[in-house]
Motif scaffolding. Structure first.
Motif, PDB file in Angstrom:
ATOM      1  N   LEU A   5       0.828  -1.208   0.000  1.00  0.00           N
ATOM      2  CA  LEU A   5       0.000   0.000   0.000  1.00  0.00           C
ATOM      3  C   LEU A   5       0.860   1.255   0.000  1.00  0.00           C
ATOM      4  O   LEU A   5       0.425   2.314   0.461  1.00  0.00           O
ATOM      5  N   SER A   6       2.059   1.137  -0.538  1.00  0.00           N
ATOM      6  CA  SER A   6       3.014   2.238  -0.471  1.00  0.00           C
ATOM      7  C   SER A   6       2.574   3.472  -1.246  1.00  0.00           C
ATOM      8  O   SER A   6       3.081   4.569  -0.995  1.00  0.00           O
ATOM      9  N   ARG A   8      -0.613   4.510  -1.245  1.00  0.00           N
ATOM     10  CA  ARG A   8      -1.936   4.844  -0.723  1.00  0.00           C
ATOM     11  C   ARG A   8      -1.854   5.622   0.581  1.00  0.00           C
ATOM     12  O   ARG A   8      -0.912   5.461   1.367  1.00  0.00           O
ATOM     13  N   THR A   9      -2.873   6.443   0.815  1.00  0.00           N
ATOM     14  CA  THR A   9      -3.052   7.137   2.086  1.00  0.00           C
ATOM     15  C   THR A   9      -4.258   6.540   2.795  1.00  0.00           C
ATOM     16  O   THR A   9      -5.277   6.261   2.159  1.00  0.00           O
ATOM     17  N   ALA A  10      -4.133   6.328   4.091  1.00  0.00           N
ATOM     18  CA  ALA A  10      -5.222   5.743   4.871  1.00  0.00           C
ATOM     19  C   ALA A  10      -5.525   6.599   6.088  1.00  0.00           C
ATOM     20  O   ALA A  10      -4.610   7.077   6.776  1.00  0.00           O
ATOM     21  N   LEU A  27      -1.524  -1.164   8.486  1.00  0.00           N
ATOM     22  CA  LEU A  27      -1.500  -0.399   7.234  1.00  0.00           C
ATOM     23  C   LEU A  27      -0.142   0.259   7.027  1.00  0.00           C
ATOM     24  O   LEU A  27       0.389   0.285   5.907  1.00  0.00           O
ATOM     25  N   ALA A  32       1.457   2.064   3.652  1.00  0.00           N
ATOM     26  CA  ALA A  32       0.557   3.206   3.496  1.00  0.00           C
ATOM     27  C   ALA A  32       1.010   4.394   4.344  1.00  0.00           C
ATOM     28  O   ALA A  32       1.618   4.223   5.399  1.00  0.00           O
ATOM     29  N   SER A 242      -6.575  -3.749   0.695  1.00  0.00           N
ATOM     30  CA  SER A 242      -5.558  -4.042  -0.312  1.00  0.00           C
ATOM     31  C   SER A 242      -6.114  -4.100  -1.731  1.00  0.00           C
ATOM     32  O   SER A 242      -7.324  -4.168  -1.956  1.00  0.00           O
TER      33      SER A 242
END
Length: 264
Positions: A5-6, A8-10, A27, A32, A242
């Motif tokens: 998830l590199s 992506r922002t969570a 996460l 992320a 994911s």
């Protein structure tokens, strides 16, 4: 399976402790950039320090505020206008007999457990749909399926989350945005641990004895015959966030230790 998830922002609400902190950790460990939230700045700062200490290279920031209010939700939106993953974990619980629950408690539980997620999903889902990718989760509970008599107001809000989750998933059909509800069973979170600790002190029992008594009395259908760990719940959340979970949406996914006696 390797979850990456590199890019992506969570955002994980209610993530300074317990299940929320475990999800944030999972996460972050998957790459992320994670935004943690809590009611006070010291708690947020503590969570950030914990995550950066436990996860090498973690990219973590935080926003403090009461997300059970419109003002708090707007403060988060102003600070973080966009996200790829939204985990609506914020929630409160309180054992109380039905006839002792006043209107004020019903309203407070609905504001915190239901409206907080609705407000955030209403904002963030729009951007997700425009970009063609997104993950929204609502942390419901097995109590939303089997309403506990000792806290009907809590169970009712968890049922409401199931309805919101399914309705939003259908609203976002074909957009690339998935929406799911996670149904943990009894979990040894910080709040539950504190609650059990008080019972143990009052009755002169160990925490292990209180846990066994709770399972045998209140959740006898548990197949694992214990409380779940926060990491066991977090593992499911990370998977649903994911790329690999792209075909799972509109679902109520249980991580309840088999408490709910159902084949689906």
């Amino acid at each position: 399976m390797h979850i990456d998830l590199s890019h992506r922002t969570a955002i994980v609400t209610g993530s300074t402790a317990g299940i929320g902190l475990a999800i944030a950790r999972g996460l972050a460990a998957s790459g992320a950039r994670v935004v943690v939230t809590g009611r006070t700045q010291p708690r947020v700062d503590e969570a950030i320090a914990t995550l950066t200490g436990e996860v090498p290279g973690a990219r973590v920031s935080g926003v403090a505020g009461d997300l059970g209010t419109l003002k708090g939700a707007q403060a988060l939106i102003d600070a973080e206008p966009s996200t790829d993953i939204l985990v609506n974990n914020l929630g409160i619980f309180e054992p109380k007999a039905f006839f002792d629950i006043p209107d004020e408690d019903w309203m407070r539980f609905f504001e915190v457990n239901v409206l907080s997620g609705i407000r955030l999903a209403r904002h963030y889902a729009t951007g997700m749909a425009e970009r063609g990718w997104g993950r929204i989760q609502f942390l419901s509970s097995e109590s939303g399926v089997q309403i506990p008599t000792e806290m009907v107001h809590y169970g009712t809000t968890k049922t409401a989350q199931l309805a919101v989750s399914r309705g939003l998933a259908e609203t976002l059909a074909g957009t690339g945005v998935t929406v799911n509800a996670i149904l943990p069973g009894p979990t040894l979170s910080e709040g539950v641990g504190d609650f059990f600790g008080k019972i143990a002190a009052e009755h002169g029992k160990s925490l292990a004895e209180v846990e066994r008594d709770f399972i045998s009395t209140h959740r006898p259908t548990s197949l694992i015959q214990r409380l779940a760990t926060v990491d066991e719940v977090a593992n499911l959340s990370v998977y649903l966030a994911s790329e690999q979970a792209s075909a799972t949406t509109g679902a109520a996914v249980r991580v309840d230790g088999g408490v709910v006696r159902s084949v689906i």
